[in-house]
Write a protein that holds these residues in place. Structure first.
Motif, PDB file in Angstrom:
ATOM      1  N   MET A  20      18.160  20.698  -1.077  1.00 23.70           N
ATOM      2  CA  MET A  20      18.793  19.757  -2.009  1.00 23.70           C
ATOM      3  C   MET A  20      20.306  19.938  -1.954  1.00 23.70           C
ATOM      4  N   PRO A  21      21.086  18.834  -1.798  1.00 26.79           N
ATOM      5  CA  PRO A  21      22.535  18.950  -1.684  1.00 26.79           C
ATOM      6  C   PRO A  21      23.152  19.543  -2.941  1.00 26.79           C
ATOM      7  N   PRO A  22      24.175  20.372  -2.798  1.00 29.13           N
ATOM      8  CA  PRO A  22      24.839  20.924  -3.973  1.00 29.13           C
ATOM      9  C   PRO A  22      25.620  19.828  -4.686  1.00 29.13           C
ATOM     10  N   PRO A  23      25.697  19.881  -6.009  1.00 22.76           N
ATOM     11  CA  PRO A  23      26.465  18.860  -6.721  1.00 22.76           C
ATOM     12  C   PRO A  23      27.952  19.034  -6.465  1.00 22.76           C
ATOM     13  N   LEU A  24      28.631  17.944  -6.182  1.00 27.09           N
ATOM     14  CA  LEU A  24      30.078  17.995  -6.010  1.00 27.09           C
ATOM     15  C   LEU A  24      30.736  17.570  -7.314  1.00 27.09           C
ATOM     16  N   PRO A  25      31.840  18.224  -7.712  1.00 29.43           N
ATOM     17  CA  PRO A  25      32.529  17.817  -8.937  1.00 29.43           C
ATOM     18  C   PRO A  25      33.026  16.387  -8.830  1.00 29.43           C
ATOM     19  N   GLY A  26      33.170  15.729  -9.981  1.00 27.28           N
ATOM     20  CA  GLY A  26      33.489  14.308 -10.065  1.00 27.28           C
ATOM     21  C   GLY A  26      34.392  13.710  -9.008  1.00 27.28           C
ATOM     22  N   PRO A  63      45.338   5.904   6.065  1.00 32.55           N
ATOM     23  CA  PRO A  63      44.961   6.360   4.720  1.00 32.55           C
ATOM     24  C   PRO A  63      43.515   6.851   4.690  1.00 32.55           C
ATOM     25  N   ALA A  64      43.316   8.124   4.504  1.00 30.22           N
ATOM     26  CA  ALA A  64      41.979   8.723   4.478  1.00 30.22           C
ATOM     27  C   ALA A  64      42.039   9.996   3.638  1.00 30.22           C
ATOM     28  N   PRO A  65      40.936  10.356   2.994  1.00 34.80           N
ATOM     29  CA  PRO A  65      40.923  11.531   2.106  1.00 34.80           C
ATOM     30  C   PRO A  65      40.742  12.846   2.857  1.00 34.80           C
ATOM     31  N   GLY A  66      41.695  13.175   3.727  1.00 33.38           N
ATOM     32  CA  GLY A  66      41.565  14.373   4.554  1.00 33.38           C
ATOM     33  C   GLY A  66      41.486  15.658   3.748  1.00 33.38           C
ATOM     34  N   GLU A  67      42.405  15.824   2.805  1.00 33.40           N
ATOM     35  CA  GLU A  67      42.392  17.037   2.002  1.00 33.40           C
ATOM     36  C   GLU A  67      41.172  17.105   1.103  1.00 33.40           C
ATOM     37  N   THR A  68      40.762  15.945   0.589  1.00 32.18           N
ATOM     38  CA  THR A  68      39.612  15.888  -0.308  1.00 32.18           C
ATOM     39  C   THR A  68      38.320  16.248   0.402  1.00 32.18           C
ATOM     40  N   ILE A  69      38.142  15.743   1.620  1.00 35.64           N
ATOM     41  CA  ILE A  69      36.906  16.053   2.330  1.00 35.64           C
ATOM     42  C   ILE A  69      36.885  17.518   2.769  1.00 35.64           C
ATOM     43  N   LEU A  70      38.066  18.103   2.950  1.00 36.58           N
ATOM     44  CA  LEU A  70      38.142  19.523   3.261  1.00 36.58           C
ATOM     45  C   LEU A  70      37.626  20.349   2.079  1.00 36.58           C
ATOM     46  N   LEU A  71      38.008  19.950   0.872  1.00 37.51           N
ATOM     47  CA  LEU A  71      37.526  20.633  -0.335  1.00 37.51           C
ATOM     48  C   LEU A  71      36.016  20.458  -0.482  1.00 37.51           C
ATOM     49  N   ALA A  72      35.547  19.232  -0.287  1.00 34.08           N
ATOM     50  CA  ALA A  72      34.116  18.960  -0.422  1.00 34.08           C
ATOM     51  C   ALA A  72      33.297  19.748   0.596  1.00 34.08           C
ATOM     52  N   ASP A 115      32.673  13.654  -5.608  1.00 35.97           N
ATOM     53  CA  ASP A 115      31.293  13.176  -5.529  1.00 35.97           C
ATOM     54  C   ASP A 115      31.107  12.009  -4.566  1.00 35.97           C
ATOM     55  N   HIS A 116      32.131  11.152  -4.435  1.00 33.93           N
ATOM     56  CA  HIS A 116      31.993   9.976  -3.570  1.00 33.93           C
ATOM     57  C   HIS A 116      31.896  10.341  -2.094  1.00 33.93           C
ATOM     58  N   LEU A 117      32.229  11.591  -1.763  1.00 36.72           N
ATOM     59  CA  LEU A 117      32.163  12.024  -0.367  1.00 36.72           C
ATOM     60  C   LEU A 117      30.815  12.622  -0.001  1.00 36.72           C
ATOM     61  N   ALA A 118      29.946  12.815  -0.992  1.00 37.01           N
ATOM     62  CA  ALA A 118      28.639  13.420  -0.731  1.00 37.01           C
ATOM     63  C   ALA A 118      27.825  12.650   0.309  1.00 37.01           C
ATOM     64  N   PRO A 119      27.690  11.313   0.207  1.00 37.76           N
ATOM     65  CA  PRO A 119      26.904  10.588   1.228  1.00 37.76           C
ATOM     66  C   PRO A 119      27.461  10.764   2.639  1.00 37.76           C
ATOM     67  N   LEU A 120      28.787  10.803   2.749  1.00 38.16           N
ATOM     68  CA  LEU A 120      29.422  10.957   4.062  1.00 38.16           C
ATOM     69  C   LEU A 120      29.087  12.322   4.656  1.00 38.16           C
ATOM     70  N   LEU A 121      29.187  13.361   3.850  1.00 39.52           N
ATOM     71  CA  LEU A 121      28.869  14.709   4.335  1.00 39.52           C
ATOM     72  C   LEU A 121      27.376  14.884   4.584  1.00 39.52           C
ATOM     73  N   ASP A 122      26.539  14.269   3.750  1.00 35.81           N
ATOM     74  CA  ASP A 122      25.089  14.375   3.928  1.00 35.81           C
ATOM     75  C   ASP A 122      24.644  13.752   5.242  1.00 35.81           C
ATOM     76  N   HIS A 123      25.260  12.643   5.618  1.00 36.04           N
ATOM     77  CA  HIS A 123      24.829  11.922   6.817  1.00 36.04           C
ATOM     78  C   HIS A 123      25.505  12.434   8.098  1.00 36.04           C
ATOM     79  N   TYR A 124      26.789  12.796   7.995  1.00 34.67           N
ATOM     80  CA  TYR A 124      27.539  13.096   9.223  1.00 34.67           C
ATOM     81  C   TYR A 124      28.041  14.540   9.316  1.00 34.67           C
ATOM     82  N   GLY A 125      28.024  15.271   8.212  1.00 36.13           N
ATOM     83  CA  GLY A 125      28.385  16.685   8.244  1.00 36.13           C
ATOM     84  C   GLY A 125      29.725  16.990   8.872  1.00 36.13           C
TER      85      GLY A 125
END
Length: 206
Positions: free
Chosen positions: A1-7, A36-45, A10-20
């Protein structure tokens, strides 16, 4: 089961679940040459996912580092080959307006190559860093060295914090960002101090 991501993550969860790992590399890569892309945010996620055992933290760090260096080098080539005219014509499509570019270029020119390292931590300058270095004619080897150092520090900081703090990373991130202007000001003063010291020494030698 995927770990919950903080608010905010959270929108990056599907991207990480599918493409890792592919998602981490692709998003960091395109952000670093101006898209324009959430580079730092996806690093945190990805760091949070690694802390929960969903990803390997070493793989996340290595992929993010390679993507960050490659992305900035693509930006460098764009700036080197297309120059200011290219940026002024196409930059607005990636939020790099002429006004924003000129301000970043002036800052970059004043503070020299060392700013390449610090730029990794500054929103806006991180995305334009490679393009500006190429446009101003900075030597590629010098750019590559400072760029790699900045990428290593940037990736190391955020992946380690996210890995260790898990779902609390957003609170930690916000707290760090709160003090970021003071840290950057202090860093700028230190660099300025070394520059003045160097100039004084050169004058005395002459």
């Amino acid at each position: 089961m995927p770990p919950p991501l903080p608010g905010p993550l959270d929108h990056l969860a599907p991207l990480l679940d599918h493409y890792g790992y592919l998602a981490v590399g692709a998003v960091v890569l395109v952000e670093d040459f101006g898209v324009p892309a959430p580079g730092e945010t996806i690093l945190l996620a990805a760091g949070v996912y690694a802390g929960a055992g969903r990803l390997n933290i070493v793989a996340v760090a290595v992929i993010a580092f390679a993507a960050a260096v490659a992305g900035d080098n693509i930006g460098y080539l764009i700036g080197r080959s297309g120059g200011r005219a290219f940026v002024h014509r196409w930059g607005r499509y990636v939020l790099l307006t002429p006004k924003r570019f000129e301000a970043a270029e002036a800052f970059f020119t004043r503070h020299g190559g060392k700013i390449v390292t610090v730029a990794r931590f500054v929103e806006g300058l991180r995305q334009a860093n490679g393009i500006i270095a190429g446009t101003t004619g900075m030597r590629w080897r010098r750019f590559l060295a400072f760029n790699a150092l900045g990428a290593a520090l940037w990736v190391g900081l955020w992946t380690t914090l996210a890995y260790l703090t898990g779902s609390h990373i957003t609170a930690v991130y916000d707290e760090i960002r709160r003090y970021e202007p003071y840290v950057l000001t202090a860093a700028a003063l230190v660099v300025a101090g070394f520059a003045v010291r160097h100039l004084v020494r050169r004058r005395r030698e002459r």
